[in-house]
Design an enzyme around this catalytic site. Sequence first.
Site, short mmCIF file in Angstrom:
data_model
loop_
_atom_site.label_atom_id
_atom_site.label_comp_id
_atom_site.label_asym_id
_atom_site.label_seq_id
_atom_site.Cartn_x
_atom_site.Cartn_y
_atom_site.Cartn_z
N CYS A 85 20.67 45.05 52.49
CA CYS A 85 19.72 45.88 51.74
C CYS A 85 20.40 46.76 50.70
CB CYS A 85 18.93 46.77 52.70
SG CYS A 85 17.82 45.86 53.77
N HIS A 118 24.41 50.34 47.99
CA HIS A 118 24.18 49.56 49.20
C HIS A 118 23.57 50.48 50.25
CE1 HIS A 118 24.78 46.93 52.67
NE2 HIS A 118 24.88 45.96 51.77
N HIS A 119 22.60 49.95 50.99
CA HIS A 119 21.85 50.79 51.94
C HIS A 119 22.74 51.31 53.08
CE1 HIS A 119 18.29 52.61 53.38
NE2 HIS A 119 17.45 51.73 52.91
N SER A 120 23.88 50.69 53.30
CA SER A 120 24.77 51.16 54.37
C SER A 120 25.37 52.52 54.06
CB SER A 120 25.90 50.15 54.61
OG SER A 120 26.68 49.97 53.43
N GLY A 130 23.72 55.12 53.26
CA GLY A 130 22.82 56.13 53.79
C GLY A 130 21.39 55.68 53.65
#
Length: 512
Positions: free
Chosen positions: A38, A156-158, A160
């Site tokens: 994501c 990148h959703h990682s 936060g």
Amino acid sequence: MEIKTRLDTSETTVKKDEEEEQPLSPAARVFHSPEFNCYVISVIGVKKKIETDVIIEGLKQSLIRHPRFSSKLVSNGNKKRQTQSWVRTNVVVNDHVIVPDIQTQNIENGNANVFLESYVSNLTTVSLDISKPLWQLHLLDLKTSDAENVAVLKFHHSLGDGMSLMALVLACMRKTSNPDELPSLPNQNRSSSRSSRLMTGSRGDSRFLWLVMVIWSAIMLVLNTVCDALEFIATTMFLKDTETPIKGDFRLSKSKRMCLVHRTVSLDDIKLIKTAMKMTVNDVVLGVSQAGLSQYLERRYGEKKKKVGEDQESKKNSTDMPKAIRLRSALLVNLRPNTGIQDLADMMAKGSKCRWGNWIGYIVFPFSIGLRDDPLEHLQRAKRIIDRKKNSLEAALTFVAGKFIIKTFGVEVAAKIINRALSNTTMSFSNLIGPIEEISFYGHPITYMAPSVYGHPHALTMHFQSYMNQMTISLTVDPTVISDPHRLLDDWEKSLQNIKAAVQERGSRSLD
């Protein structure tokens, strides 16, 4: 003395190593799984031509001082026992800032809005380079209908959750009227009017009534949470939404080009409805979205009927929009303890600490799809549902259950379970509160902000971002499922105007 010094030095080294390298949280690891690769994209319109050097210098003084934006992803071990960590690295800001050479004379029909949508959609097909911190900023010298130039942030959703990432972006901005002040958000006063009313009058009666209300609320909280938990389990196992024209099937393709569009409407219109109907802005947005989706689906089913053609037998068998449609949204809920813009600004300026990571749960919100004679019914139905959902621990439960599944069964199993649960619903929905005054992005006054997310198994994501006296609706769609997202925005805006007119008519009747 020498021994103590060595011990101190050793302790300092250990602390420094801990700061330099941090393991990925379980949620961040899920976002790197094939089922959930994501990204968050935010399109920002500005009022003047972008000065690239000013932006780069601003990033050096703020964003890259955040640990996640100055760390790269490092994987160790084999596939079975792989560990992933954030490792601090030297950030070359110019490597993350992209300034495309746009030949405006080559833009088809001179439509800069279409070019922007195509450019952003192309970004959804390209992954970020994991050898560098996972973010990019695209600066477009492109004049659109609502901005002089455009900036596109991609994370990148990682790194936060969407709420914390947007709060961090806001912490990099300042008020246009006072460049030394951070943006101001509207106060969210949780009303305690019910409890204050209960405590007035006879002290003995009010205490008894208060006790009865507390017991009843606790019973309903438990019952609602149990019902929501059972629905979540059923959704994961077998309970699927109706196959409507807006429900995608992500089993057919793991990698999709997504289309991102936006529309800005008057926040004052939404507030007018909110005040008249004694609701929250979020209640109004949900009700208008339900009306807009109903209108859009009615058209899509009608077009499907026409396509059946002149075959009379097929025409007899064809139907309009079904009366009973199960259409549910994963409505994202921020579970983060209050980390304000000031906290994030201090983190970047002074190196102070504040909570970070992915702290989101979600509730399964069922939209009641269907055309209504009275458009206000959409508001009333949406409010009844969301009020019941508020009296439940569903959001916290999904967050805790996700962490438990990850720790017990591992990231791969957890990603498949979460993917299956989301795939059985139709769409995602979120709403963020933005600044109440005009703000500037490193000296560039902002006209609108349109954040969204892609990579999860939904063909439709609706995101709402308030800013000053306007509300921006961002749609992320799978163009193979929803080929006309602007028509969905038209239906949303038309539904808003219909509901506003109904509210004003009701008000004028009450005065008579």
